[in-house]
Motif scaffolding. Structure first.
Motif, mmCIF file in Angstrom:
data_model
loop_
_atom_site.group_PDB
_atom_site.id
_atom_site.type_symbol
_atom_site.label_atom_id
_atom_site.label_comp_id
_atom_site.label_asym_id
_atom_site.label_seq_id
_atom_site.Cartn_x
_atom_site.Cartn_y
_atom_site.Cartn_z
ATOM 1 N N UNK A 191 -64.807 -31.040 -32.177
ATOM 2 C CA UNK A 191 -63.445 -30.801 -32.298
ATOM 3 C C UNK A 191 -62.388 -32.044 -32.378
ATOM 4 N N UNK A 192 -61.193 -31.908 -32.867
ATOM 5 C CA UNK A 192 -60.272 -32.932 -32.712
ATOM 6 C C UNK A 192 -60.041 -33.498 -31.087
ATOM 7 N N UNK A 193 -60.223 -34.638 -30.906
ATOM 8 C CA UNK A 193 -60.033 -34.989 -29.632
ATOM 9 C C UNK A 193 -58.664 -35.023 -28.818
ATOM 10 N N UNK A 194 -58.632 -34.997 -27.603
ATOM 11 C CA UNK A 194 -57.380 -34.784 -27.004
ATOM 12 C C UNK A 194 -56.770 -33.605 -27.027
ATOM 13 N N UNK A 195 -57.028 -32.482 -27.626
ATOM 14 C CA UNK A 195 -56.684 -31.221 -27.521
ATOM 15 C C UNK A 195 -57.426 -30.311 -26.755
ATOM 16 N N UNK A 196 -56.741 -29.187 -26.309
ATOM 17 C CA UNK A 196 -57.447 -28.399 -25.432
ATOM 18 C C UNK A 196 -58.626 -27.471 -26.220
ATOM 19 N N UNK A 197 -59.709 -27.513 -25.822
ATOM 20 C CA UNK A 197 -60.527 -26.724 -26.685
ATOM 21 C C UNK A 197 -60.659 -24.965 -26.321
ATOM 22 N N UNK A 198 -60.431 -24.305 -27.327
ATOM 23 C CA UNK A 198 -60.452 -22.776 -27.133
ATOM 24 C C UNK A 198 -61.946 -22.464 -27.124
ATOM 25 N N UNK A 199 -62.694 -22.783 -28.084
ATOM 26 C CA UNK A 199 -64.096 -22.419 -28.211
ATOM 27 C C UNK A 199 -64.589 -23.170 -29.442
ATOM 28 N N UNK A 200 -65.643 -23.793 -29.229
ATOM 29 C CA UNK A 200 -66.520 -24.711 -30.145
ATOM 30 C C UNK A 200 -65.428 -25.678 -30.810
ATOM 31 N N UNK A 201 -65.195 -25.736 -32.250
ATOM 32 C CA UNK A 201 -64.211 -26.591 -32.934
ATOM 33 C C UNK A 201 -63.007 -26.061 -32.974
ATOM 34 N N UNK A 202 -62.545 -25.022 -32.380
ATOM 35 C CA UNK A 202 -61.273 -24.444 -32.286
ATOM 36 C C UNK A 202 -60.442 -24.905 -31.207
ATOM 37 N N UNK A 203 -59.432 -25.650 -31.563
ATOM 38 C CA UNK A 203 -58.543 -26.169 -30.332
ATOM 39 C C UNK A 203 -57.190 -25.492 -30.488
ATOM 40 N N UNK A 204 -56.423 -25.895 -29.297
ATOM 41 C CA UNK A 204 -55.048 -25.396 -29.120
ATOM 42 C C UNK A 204 -54.324 -26.426 -29.647
ATOM 43 N N UNK A 205 -53.725 -26.327 -31.016
ATOM 44 C CA UNK A 205 -53.069 -27.673 -31.232
ATOM 45 C C UNK A 205 -51.472 -27.747 -30.542
ATOM 46 N N UNK A 206 -51.030 -26.990 -29.672
ATOM 47 C CA UNK A 206 -49.982 -26.996 -28.936
ATOM 48 C C UNK A 206 -50.143 -27.813 -27.366
ATOM 49 N N UNK A 207 -51.461 -27.863 -27.414
ATOM 50 C CA UNK A 207 -51.744 -28.146 -25.815
ATOM 51 C C UNK A 207 -51.371 -29.671 -25.418
ATOM 52 N N UNK A 208 -50.953 -30.397 -26.391
ATOM 53 C CA UNK A 208 -50.523 -31.553 -25.924
ATOM 54 C C UNK A 208 -49.015 -31.917 -26.608
ATOM 55 N N UNK A 209 -48.234 -30.935 -26.511
ATOM 56 C CA UNK A 209 -46.730 -31.136 -26.918
ATOM 57 C C UNK A 209 -46.706 -30.688 -28.510
ATOM 58 N N UNK A 210 -45.588 -31.408 -28.899
ATOM 59 C CA UNK A 210 -45.518 -31.086 -30.658
ATOM 60 C C UNK A 210 -46.538 -31.856 -31.317
#
Lengths: 566, 119
Positions: free
Chosen positions: B87-106
């Motif tokens: 998954x994209x680094x520095x983002x909160x992982x929801x599951x596997x490769x899916x991340x929460x794009x908002x987890x580190x601000x805008x």
């Protein structure tokens, strides 16, 4: 089952593309409490707004006028548009585009500060807005600008939420239910007014250049809620879409090869076939499709688009002039050499013109329900002109947002939901992950897409074929209760969501097929092989709605409030 | 037939103690994108695999992820014969490769992919 969390709002907006976001902004500005729902991540979801190219039109400066723009639109739509609606929307389009400009869209301007506008095919005036930079798509700007507006205005967004159905109480829409994809939980939304802005259903076809999730989910739920649908037989195809190699699938840059590199269409025998069709007055997409259907297409179902006849240095000069264009970089990365290889292309479904019938306030016939964007219809009629669909989406969203907020403000009573309906819909939503092993969604999806491709395409629609298609759709419908997701986890289960798309796909496909069967003529984008002519007595709209367990169809004459056909 | 070996990051923070990589072997076909390969695995081998995608033609950037350590747009990146997908680094992982794009601000302010001209 545990108690469901209920989220309350004045205006519930389902879908966060251009129409949905504009609606949210306007409704909030009217003082309403707004909730915006997207099935993905805001600005990175499957909205086709982000995929928009350069098409956006508006009549800004005299001698152009909204009336002239409306006339072009109506004529192109072969007089099936709702003329009052078209004019009402086009009058408001310039204002909405000015707002986008203020919010940071990079439109090209002339030295005197006016927008620079190009002449697009089908328009009588220069009204196509351009991106400030050559080769840039407006889609990227929509994505940045609109998402930023949502955040800046503090609009409440629910991400990763797949809405499955609308809630009805006393014949009024009082909210919606769906699956929170992240947690796999059932969500209930209660609202005074609901706006559907979920887009169309181009991906109900085997090849499409819209987004894969444009399966018509919103149309399916509106249908079950009793909404009326108009012009469902008209589907817009884009001629030069890549289909092979797979990494080019759905991409529209091959059109550059066709138009700027004198690309030629070749069938599998290497024969250039275009001239034969052109002489008969057949359009590009139809010619290609005909060639494929008669068995002269490639193994992957397309035809070749080649520019290998060009000298290498001509191509090099073209690359140099084009600069750092994204698709050229991609060709390089993939190692695809245009001077040696032909791209396989095929006309693919780009947008659907049919949808919810709305009045001049974007209201559907179902109380409490509005529709905006590609899901709404009445604007394009039988055909669409470059750039109009984006203009209509923005303006409809804006209008629906304002009107919905006004209606919500006037409502004294808090809406209440029907617990039995909520329970029933919850069971339905969970069925794919509680059902015993059954049929998987991938299989049904590809079968549906094949049926639409074969029988409801831009060529080859016949009574016999369309009746066969209805039958085949009916067969698949029988398998819907057996749909089952092999993945049993609740969190971020994509197969589960795909299962929930199937029923809606079947509904919209059946509406399209039945409408196509009803229209016994050829008009605009609807071609009946058995009725190749256009008849004046068919200046009528085909209207579909749910009646009991079946589909009822009627035809209404068009009213000519603005211009009449000659 | 040539085969491709693909390792994919798997992690459900609500269930698993820690992340792991699952290895899949699939027929290699030239001209597929990384997203095509992920979808192939999802449809043919393991549909519990979670990932994000949208337009699939490189405009929505929904399928941003890391392949062999490099951040890429999945649908625009040609697939290789050996890939390690994370998954994209520095983002909160929801599951596997899916991340929460908002987890580190805008996220839009710090787009991982540099601005490039679309075409």
């Amino acid at each position: 089952m545990s108690e469901n969390e209920v989220l309350k709002t004045d205006v519930l907006i389902i879908g966060a593309g251009a129409a949905g976001i504009l609606a949210a902004i306007r409704a909030q500005a009217e003082g309403a409490d707004v909730l915006l729902i997207t099935s993905g991540a805001l600005g990175r979801d499957s909205s086709i707004t982000w995929m928009a190219g350069g098409g956006l039109v508006a009549a800004f400066y005299p001698p152009d006028s909204p009336e002239a723009h409306a006339e072009d639109t109506i004529k192109r739509g072969r007089f099936l548009s709702d003329q009052e609606l078209v004019l009402a929307l086009l009058k408001q389009t310039p204002q909405n585009i000015m707002d986008l400009d203020r919010w940071g869209m990079r439109f090209r301007r002339r030295n005197d500060g006016r927008f620079e506008q190009g002449l697009l095919h089908g328009h009588s005036q220069h009204r196509g807005l351009l991106h400030k930079y050559d080769g840039e798509f407006l889609g990227r700007d929509y994505r940045n600008v609109l998402s930023k507006q949502v955040r800046r205005r503090g609009l409440k967004v629910v991400e990763d939420c797949f809405i499955t159905d609308l809630l009805t109480k006393d014949e009024r829409i009082v909210g919606a239910v769906g699956i929170d994809i992240r947690e796999g939980e059932f969500k209930v939304f209660r609202s005074k007014v609901t706006i559907l802005a979920t887009g169309g259903f181009p991906s109900c076809y085997k090849f499409y250049c819209s987004s894969p999730q444009s399966t018509g989910a919103g149309l399916g739920m509106a249908y079950r809620a009793g909404a009326e649908f108009v012009d469902m037989e008209f589907v817009n195809f884009y001629a030069n879409t890549g289909i092979w190699p797979p990494i080019f699938r759905g991409e529209i840059w091959p059109t550059v090869i066709r138009h700027f590199l004198s690309g030629i269409y070749l069938n599998k025998y290497g024969i250039s076939f275009w001239e034969n069709y052109k002489r008969k007055g057949i359009t590009g997409p139809q010619a290609i499709m005909q060639e494929i259907r008669e068995g002269r297409g490639t193994a992957h179902g397309g035809i070749y688009l080649s520019c290998i006849h060009l000298p290498e240095n001509l191509l090099e000069d073209f690359y140099a002039a084009a600069g750092k264009v994204k698709w050229l970089k991609k060709l390089k990365k993939v190692g695809f050499d245009l001077s040696r290889k032909a791209v396989e292309i095929c006309p693919t479904s780009l947008s659907t013109l049919g949808g919810c019938k709305v009045d001049t306030r974007c209201k559907t016939n179902v109380p409490g329900l509005y529709a905006a964007g590609e899901i709404a219809s009445g604007t394009d009629g039988a055909h669409t002109i470059n750039g109009n669909q984006m203009a209509f989406s923005l303006t409809m969203g804006s209008l629906a947002g304002r009107e919905a907020a006004k209606e919500a403000k006037e409502m004294r009573m808090e809406p209440s939901t029907d617990d039995r309906q909520v329970m029933y819909l919850k069971e339905l939503a969970y069925a794919p992950i509680t059902n015993k092993a059954g049929v998987r969604p991938f299989e049904l999806k590809s079968r549906i897409r094949e049926i639409m491709w074969e029988y409801a395409n831009i060529v080859g629609r016949t009574e016999e074929g369309l009746l066969t298609a209805i039958d085949m759709i009916g067969q698949i419908r029988k398998e819907v209760p057996k749909l089952s997701s092999h993945a049993r986890n609740r969190r971020f289960n994509l197969e589960w969501v795909e299962c929930l798309e199937i029923d809606n796909m079947l509904t919209v496909c059946e509406m399209t097929i039945r409408s196509a069967l009803t229209r016994k003529e050829s008009r605009g984008l609807h071609f009946r092989e058995d009725f190749p002519q256009m008849f004046p007595e068919w200046l009528r709209n085909v209207i579909v709605r749910k009646q009991g367990d079946g589909m009822s169809i009627r035809t209404d004459p068009v009213t000519f409030s603005l211009i009449r056909p000659e | 037939m040539e085969t491709a070996i693909v390792e994919i990051f798997r992690f459900d923070p609500k269930v698993d103690k820690g992340p792991r990589y699952d290895t899949y072997e699939l027929p290699y076909e030239e001209g597929r994108s990384v997203l095509d390969v992920i979808k192939y695995i999802y449809e043919h081998y393991d549909s519990t695999l979670s990932f994000r995608y949208g337009c699939s033609v490189g405009t929505c950037y929904g399928c941003l992820l890391k392949v062999n350590g490099e951040a890429v747009v999945g649908c625009q990146q040609p697939a290789g014969k050996r890939m390690k997908i994370s998954p994209l680094p520095r983002q909160k992982i929801i599951k596997d490769l899916a991340v929460d794009f908002n987890s580190r601000g805008d996220i839009l302010k710090k787009e991982v992919i540099p601005n490039e001209r679309a075409g």
